[in-house]
Design a protein around this motif. Structure first.
Motif, PDB file in Angstrom:
ATOM      1  N   ILE A  22       0.351  37.888   1.176  1.00 32.22           N
ATOM      2  CA  ILE A  22       0.634  38.693   0.197  1.00 32.22           C
ATOM      3  C   ILE A  22       1.637  39.804   0.541  1.00 32.22           C
ATOM      4  O   ILE A  22       2.273  40.293  -0.220  1.00 32.22           O
ATOM      5  CB  ILE A  22      -0.694  38.998  -0.342  1.00 32.22           C
ATOM      6  CG1 ILE A  22      -1.319  37.670  -1.009  1.00 32.22           C
ATOM      7  CG2 ILE A  22      -0.557  40.093  -1.386  1.00 32.22           C
ATOM      8  CD1 ILE A  22      -2.636  37.850  -1.797  1.00 32.22           C
ATOM      9  N   ASP A  23       0.869  40.363   1.883  1.00 32.06           N
ATOM     10  CA  ASP A  23       1.618  41.763   2.263  1.00 32.06           C
ATOM     11  C   ASP A  23       3.154  41.518   2.429  1.00 32.06           C
ATOM     12  O   ASP A  23       3.958  42.535   2.195  1.00 32.06           O
ATOM     13  CB  ASP A  23       0.911  42.103   3.328  1.00 32.06           C
ATOM     14  CG  ASP A  23       1.421  43.542   4.030  1.00 32.06           C
ATOM     15  OD1 ASP A  23       1.621  44.212   3.075  1.00 32.06           O
ATOM     16  OD2 ASP A  23       1.203  43.843   5.047  1.00 32.06           O
ATOM     17  N   MET A  24       3.518  40.394   3.263  1.00 37.19           N
ATOM     18  CA  MET A  24       4.932  40.055   3.634  1.00 37.19           C
ATOM     19  C   MET A  24       5.561  39.896   2.056  1.00 37.19           C
ATOM     20  O   MET A  24       6.808  40.493   2.037  1.00 37.19           O
ATOM     21  CB  MET A  24       4.929  38.605   4.122  1.00 37.19           C
ATOM     22  CG  MET A  24       6.334  38.360   4.540  1.00 37.19           C
ATOM     23  SD  MET A  24       6.363  36.866   5.350  1.00 37.19           S
ATOM     24  CE  MET A  24       6.032  35.648   4.088  1.00 37.19           C
ATOM     25  N   ILE A  25       5.023  39.268   1.078  1.00 37.09           N
ATOM     26  CA  ILE A  25       5.830  38.920   0.027  1.00 37.09           C
ATOM     27  C   ILE A  25       5.957  40.209  -0.592  1.00 37.09           C
ATOM     28  O   ILE A  25       7.238  40.419  -1.302  1.00 37.09           O
ATOM     29  CB  ILE A  25       5.181  37.592  -0.990  1.00 37.09           C
ATOM     30  CG1 ILE A  25       5.309  36.553  -0.316  1.00 37.09           C
ATOM     31  CG2 ILE A  25       5.841  37.776  -2.489  1.00 37.09           C
ATOM     32  CD1 ILE A  25       4.357  35.576  -0.888  1.00 37.09           C
ATOM     33  N   THR A  26       5.062  41.020  -0.933  1.00 37.34           N
ATOM     34  CA  THR A  26       5.090  42.358  -1.539  1.00 37.34           C
ATOM     35  C   THR A  26       6.045  43.111  -1.136  1.00 37.34           C
ATOM     36  O   THR A  26       7.298  43.778  -1.668  1.00 37.34           O
ATOM     37  CB  THR A  26       3.743  42.919  -1.496  1.00 37.34           C
ATOM     38  OG1 THR A  26       2.838  41.970  -2.155  1.00 37.34           O
ATOM     39  CG2 THR A  26       3.989  44.238  -2.576  1.00 37.34           C
ATOM     40  N   THR A  27       6.224  43.352   0.262  1.00 35.64           N
ATOM     41  CA  THR A  27       7.204  44.216   0.839  1.00 35.64           C
ATOM     42  C   THR A  27       8.935  43.880   0.847  1.00 35.64           C
ATOM     43  O   THR A  27       9.382  44.402   0.261  1.00 35.64           O
ATOM     44  CB  THR A  27       6.891  44.116   2.381  1.00 35.64           C
ATOM     45  OG1 THR A  27       5.662  44.524   2.470  1.00 35.64           O
ATOM     46  CG2 THR A  27       7.983  45.112   3.279  1.00 35.64           C
ATOM     47  N   ALA A  28       8.864  42.452   0.909  1.00 37.27           N
ATOM     48  CA  ALA A  28      10.109  41.854   0.612  1.00 37.27           C
ATOM     49  C   ALA A  28      10.605  42.129  -0.759  1.00 37.27           C
ATOM     50  O   ALA A  28      11.815  42.326  -0.909  1.00 37.27           O
ATOM     51  CB  ALA A  28       9.982  40.341   1.245  1.00 37.27           C
ATOM     52  N   MET A  29       9.814  41.716  -1.618  1.00 41.80           N
ATOM     53  CA  MET A  29      10.319  41.901  -3.160  1.00 41.80           C
ATOM     54  C   MET A  29      10.548  43.347  -3.287  1.00 41.80           C
ATOM     55  O   MET A  29      11.818  43.591  -4.113  1.00 41.80           O
ATOM     56  CB  MET A  29       9.192  41.454  -4.217  1.00 41.80           C
ATOM     57  CG  MET A  29       9.027  39.867  -3.838  1.00 41.80           C
ATOM     58  SD  MET A  29      10.230  38.754  -4.357  1.00 41.80           S
ATOM     59  CE  MET A  29      10.584  39.139  -6.019  1.00 41.80           C
ATOM     60  N   ASN A  30       9.745  44.113  -2.815  1.00 39.68           N
ATOM     61  CA  ASN A  30      10.219  45.867  -3.220  1.00 39.68           C
ATOM     62  C   ASN A  30      11.597  46.035  -2.470  1.00 39.68           C
ATOM     63  O   ASN A  30      12.316  46.776  -3.058  1.00 39.68           O
ATOM     64  CB  ASN A  30       9.147  46.444  -2.675  1.00 39.68           C
ATOM     65  CG  ASN A  30       7.770  46.346  -3.560  1.00 39.68           C
ATOM     66  OD1 ASN A  30       7.803  46.001  -4.595  1.00 39.68           O
ATOM     67  ND2 ASN A  30       6.676  46.719  -2.874  1.00 39.68           N
ATOM     68  N   GLU A  31      11.779  45.727  -1.231  1.00 32.73           N
ATOM     69  CA  GLU A  31      12.929  46.022  -0.683  1.00 32.73           C
ATOM     70  C   GLU A  31      14.002  45.239  -1.298  1.00 32.73           C
ATOM     71  O   GLU A  31      15.290  45.841  -1.494  1.00 32.73           O
ATOM     72  CB  GLU A  31      12.782  45.522   0.896  1.00 32.73           C
ATOM     73  CG  GLU A  31      11.907  46.373   1.573  1.00 32.73           C
ATOM     74  CD  GLU A  31      11.875  46.111   3.165  1.00 32.73           C
ATOM     75  OE1 GLU A  31      11.162  47.066   3.875  1.00 32.73           O
ATOM     76  OE2 GLU A  31      12.406  45.061   3.468  1.00 32.73           O
ATOM     77  N   LEU A  32      14.028  44.098  -1.436  1.00 33.79           N
ATOM     78  CA  LEU A  32      15.218  43.285  -2.048  1.00 33.79           C
ATOM     79  C   LEU A  32      15.773  43.623  -3.750  1.00 33.79           C
ATOM     80  O   LEU A  32      16.646  43.836  -3.887  1.00 33.79           O
ATOM     81  CB  LEU A  32      14.967  41.793  -2.108  1.00 33.79           C
ATOM     82  CG  LEU A  32      14.995  41.125  -0.772  1.00 33.79           C
ATOM     83  CD1 LEU A  32      14.526  39.575  -0.806  1.00 33.79           C
ATOM     84  CD2 LEU A  32      16.229  41.322   0.092  1.00 33.79           C
ATOM     85  N   ASN A  33      14.703  43.855  -4.491  1.00 33.32           N
ATOM     86  CA  ASN A  33      14.660  44.508  -5.786  1.00 33.32           C
ATOM     87  C   ASN A  33      15.422  45.995  -5.576  1.00 33.32           C
ATOM     88  O   ASN A  33      16.302  45.947  -6.806  1.00 33.32           O
ATOM     89  CB  ASN A  33      13.248  44.565  -6.584  1.00 33.32           C
ATOM     90  CG  ASN A  33      12.940  43.295  -7.167  1.00 33.32           C
ATOM     91  OD1 ASN A  33      13.483  42.544  -7.523  1.00 33.32           O
ATOM     92  ND2 ASN A  33      11.602  43.099  -7.066  1.00 33.32           N
ATOM     93  N   SER A  34      15.016  46.494  -4.650  1.00 31.92           N
ATOM     94  CA  SER A  34      15.658  47.951  -4.666  1.00 31.92           C
ATOM     95  C   SER A  34      17.067  47.980  -3.971  1.00 31.92           C
ATOM     96  O   SER A  34      17.832  49.276  -4.477  1.00 31.92           O
ATOM     97  CB  SER A  34      14.603  49.032  -4.028  1.00 31.92           C
ATOM     98  OG  SER A  34      14.772  48.623  -2.616  1.00 31.92           O
ATOM     99  N   ASN A  35      17.532  46.878  -3.545  1.00 31.52           N
ATOM    100  CA  ASN A  35      18.800  47.045  -2.942  1.00 31.52           C
ATOM    101  C   ASN A  35      19.835  46.464  -3.984  1.00 31.52           C
ATOM    102  O   ASN A  35      19.854  45.411  -4.204  1.00 31.52           O
ATOM    103  CB  ASN A  35      18.771  46.150  -1.841  1.00 31.52           C
ATOM    104  CG  ASN A  35      20.015  46.101  -0.843  1.00 31.52           C
ATOM    105  OD1 ASN A  35      21.162  46.216  -1.266  1.00 31.52           O
ATOM    106  ND2 ASN A  35      19.861  46.292   0.302  1.00 31.52           N
ATOM    107  N   ASP A  36      20.701  47.349  -4.437  1.00 34.29           N
ATOM    108  CA  ASP A  36      21.801  47.078  -5.240  1.00 34.29           C
ATOM    109  C   ASP A  36      22.800  45.654  -5.017  1.00 34.29           C
ATOM    110  O   ASP A  36      23.460  45.320  -5.694  1.00 34.29           O
ATOM    111  CB  ASP A  36      22.520  48.080  -5.925  1.00 34.29           C
ATOM    112  CG  ASP A  36      21.669  49.030  -6.555  1.00 34.29           C
ATOM    113  OD1 ASP A  36      20.558  48.785  -6.970  1.00 34.29           O
ATOM    114  OD2 ASP A  36      22.193  50.544  -6.480  1.00 34.29           O
TER     115      ASP A  36
END
Length: 517
Positions: free
Chosen positions: A335-349
C-alpha cells in the motif's frame, strides 16, 4: 555491507557505548556522591548535636543541683549543711564534688569536709548570661591540684562537673567546644579550630552547604557552641564500606550501560531493525524502470521498484523483501509503495494518460481478504493509467481464494502479469485459470540468447504459450541491441532492461518518455 564497513561501524558503536557509559558513570557519581555527602553531613551534624546535648545535660544537672542547695537556709558550713550537700551529690549524675563558699572563700566540700584553712576563690574564666561563674580545666583541691576539672558556681555553692566522661579533652579531636559571651573561652576539644576574635555574626553566618565545617550552638545555653571541622581520615574510615559499594556501583553502571548501549546500536544497525523502522516511518522510496514497445521504441509503461536507504547506507531488495515477509508487513509495504508511486506519477506532467504502471505484489496477499481493498488506487488514478499487478508464479496463487480475488480485481479494471515466467511455479492450467494479461520472460532466458543455450531455445515455446493464451509478452533484462533485435524477430511485443533505462526517478522517467515520443 562490506567487512571493512562492519569493522568501522563496530568500532564506532563501541566508542559511542564507551562515551555513554562514561556519561552514565559521571551522572551516577554525582547523584551518589551528593546522596553520600548529605548522609555524611547529617551524621556529622547529629554527632555535633549529641555532643552539645551531653554538655547541656551536664550543665542542667549542675544547675538543678545548685538551685536546690541555694534554696536551703544554711549560711554557715555546718554538719547539717555538709550532710545535705552529700545527699544532693549522691542524687546528681554529673556532679563529682560540691563546695560551700562564704565571703569568697571555700569553707567545706563533700569529699574534703571542713577545710582547716579556707581556700580563696580564684578569678573565674568567664560568667554566663545566667550569672554563673565558670572555671575551665582548674586544678582541684581534692587531688592536691594534681588533676583538673570544670567548676561552676552559683550563689553560695560550686560544683565540679564530670565533663571528661561526657566529651573528653583530646587535643587531636576535630571539634572544639567554646564559650563565646562577653569573652571567648575554649572549653574542650581541639583549641586551634576557632579564632578567639570570633564574633556572633561569624557564628551565625551560614556555612557552605557542601562543607563538613560548621558551628552549632546549644539552644538553652546559647553562648556555648561547638565548631566542627570533620577529619577526612576518620570520615573515610567510618564510611569505607559505603565507598567500596559506591565504586562497585560505578563499575556495574559502566558495564551495564556499555552493554545496553552497544547492543542497542548494534540492533539499530541490524537489517531487521532498519527494515522495521523504514516501514513504520515510510522510508522506502520508488524508482521506475521503463518498458518499451519493441516495434516503435516508445516508452509505454514502467515497473515500480521499491528501494531503501538510511543513514547506514542502502539495503537492496533481495535483503529487505525477505524481512518484509518475515515481519508480516507485506500488505502495508504494498500500500505504501502504490500510494507513493501514484502521487509521484500523477504530479509529473511528462507522464501521459493511459501510461502502463506495473506494481509487484506478494502472492501470499492474494489469499487474504484485505488484498481486495485496492479501490483507493482507482480513486487516485486521475490520469487513467493502465494499472498492472505483477505476481510471481507461486503455489499460493493456485488456491481457490487467490483465484477468486484476482478475478475480482480484474473486474475492477486491473491488469495482471506473471513475473519471472519460466523459472517459477509453471503450470499451464493455472495460467488459463488466472487469465492474465502479460507474461514477463525472466531475464535469465534473455541473457542466454547470445550463447544459444538451452534456456534461450525455450523462448519460442514461451511465445507459443503466450499466443495460445492470447497474452502479451514482456522480455526482462534486455541490455543490448542484439538481444533487442532477436526478441523483435520472435514477435515479442515489449521489452524492459538497461538498454531502455535503469531504475530511475519519476522526473527522469518523464524525460525518457519525451525522448521516445
Amino acid at each position: 555491507m562490506t567487512r571493512s564497513e562492519q569493522k568501522q561501524y563496530f568500532l564506532a558503536d563501541n566508542l559511542k557505548a564507551i562515551g555513554v557509559s562514561l556519561l552514565s558513570v559521571a551522572a551516577i557519581t554525582v547523584v551518589l556522591a551528593t546522596i553520600m555527602f548529605i548522609f555524611v553531613k547529617e551524621q556529622e551534624e547529629n554527632r555535633a548535636t549529641e555532643i552539645l546535648n551531653n554538655v547541656r545535660i551536664v550543665f542542667r544537672d549542675a544547675e538543678i543541683t545548685l538551685d536546690y542547695l541555694n534554696t536551703l537556709p544554711y549560711e554557715k558550713c555546718t554538719i547539717e549543711n555538709l550532710s545535705e550537700m552529700r545527699k544532693t551529690l549522691f542524687r546528681s549524675r554529673f556532679v563529682k564534688e560540691i563546695g560551700f563558699y562564704e565571703d569568697g572563700e571555700l569553707l567545706c566540700s563533700t569529699y574534703l569536709g571542713f577545710l582547716e584553712e579556707p581556700v580563696q576563690e580564684a578569678t573565674p574564666d568567664f560568667y554566663t548570661q545566667l550569672g554563673d561563674a565558670f572555671w575551665i580545666n582548674t586544678p582541684l583541691q581534692l587531688f592536691d591540684k594534681q588533676a583538673t576539672g570544670t567548676i561552676v558556681k552559683r550563689g553560695k555553692y560550686n560544683a565540679v562537673l564530670d565533663m571528661d566522661g561526657v566529651i573528653g579533652y583530646s587535643f587531636t579531636q576535630d571539634w572544639q567546644l567554646f564559650y563565646n559571651g562577653d569573652t571567648f573561652y575554649h572549653m574542650a576539644g581541639n583549641p586551634g579550630l576557632v579564632d578567639a576574635t570570633l564574633s556572633q555574626q561569624d557564628i551565625h553566618e551560614r556555612t557552605s552547604y557542601f562543607s563538613l565545617q560548621f558551628i552549632k550552638c546549644d539552644e538553652r545555653y546559647t553562648n556555648t557552641c561547638l565548631k566542627v571541622r570533620s577529619d577526612n581520615g576518620r570520615v573515610l574510615d567510618i564510611h569505607m564500606g559505603k565507598l567500596v559499594l559506591f565504586v562497585c556501583v560505578m563499575l556495574m553502571t559502566a558495564a551495564l550501560t556499555h552493554m545496553l548501549t552497544f547492543n542497542y546500536l548494534r540492533r539499530r544497525r541490524s537489517l531487521e531493525s532498519r527494515v522495521s523502522k523504514g516501514l513504520k516511518e515510510h522510508r522506502f522510496f520508488c524508482l521506475y524502470q521503463p518498458f518499451v514497445d519493441l516495434n516503435t521504441g516508445k516508452v509505454i509503461g514502467c515497473e515500480v521498484l521499491s528501494r531503501f536507504e538510511d543513514e547506514f547506507g542502502p539495503i537492496y531488495p533481495d535483503e529487505f523483501i525477505p524481512q518484509v515477509k518475515e515481519q508480516e508487513m507485506t500488505w502495508e509495504f504494498t500500500i505504501d509503495m502504490i500510494t507513493t508511486a501514484m502521487n509521484e506519477l500523477n504530479s509529473n506532467d511528462d507522464i501521459p494518460e493511459g501510461f502502463k504502471v506495473s506494481f509487484n505484489l506478494f502472492p501470499f496477499d492474494f489469499t487474504r481478504e484485505g488484498c481486495l481493498d485496492l479501490d483507493f488506487v482507482l480513486e487516485m488514478n486521475v490520469k487513467n493509467f493502465k494499472l498492472v499487478l505483477e505476481i510471481t508464479e507461486d503455489e499460493q496463487i493456485a488456491t481457490h481464494s487467490a483465484v477468486k480475488h484476482i478475478k475480482s480485481l480484474k473486474s475492477k479494471g486491473f491488469l495482471f502479469a506473471i513475473d519471472d515466467f519460466g523459472v517459477g511455479y509453471s503450470n499451464l492450467s493455472q495460467l488459463k485459470t488466472l487469465n492474465c494479461d502479460y507474461l514477463k520472460i525472466d531475464r535469465s532466458f534473455v541473457m542466454d540468447m547470445e550463447d544459444n543455450s538451452i534456456r534461450s531455445s525455450l523462448i519460442p515455446h514461451i511465445v507459443s504459450i503466450a499466443d495460445g493464451l492470447n497474452v502479451d509478452l514482456i522480455a526482462e533484462g534486455v541490455e543490448n541491441s542484439d538481444q533487442c533485435s532477436e526478441l523483435k524477430s520472435l514477435t515479442i511485443g515489449y521489452g524492459q532492461g538497461w538498454l531502455f533505462g535503469k531504475p530511475q526517478s519519476a522526473e527522469s522517467l518523464g524525460k525518457c518518455v519525451l525522448d521516445t515520443m
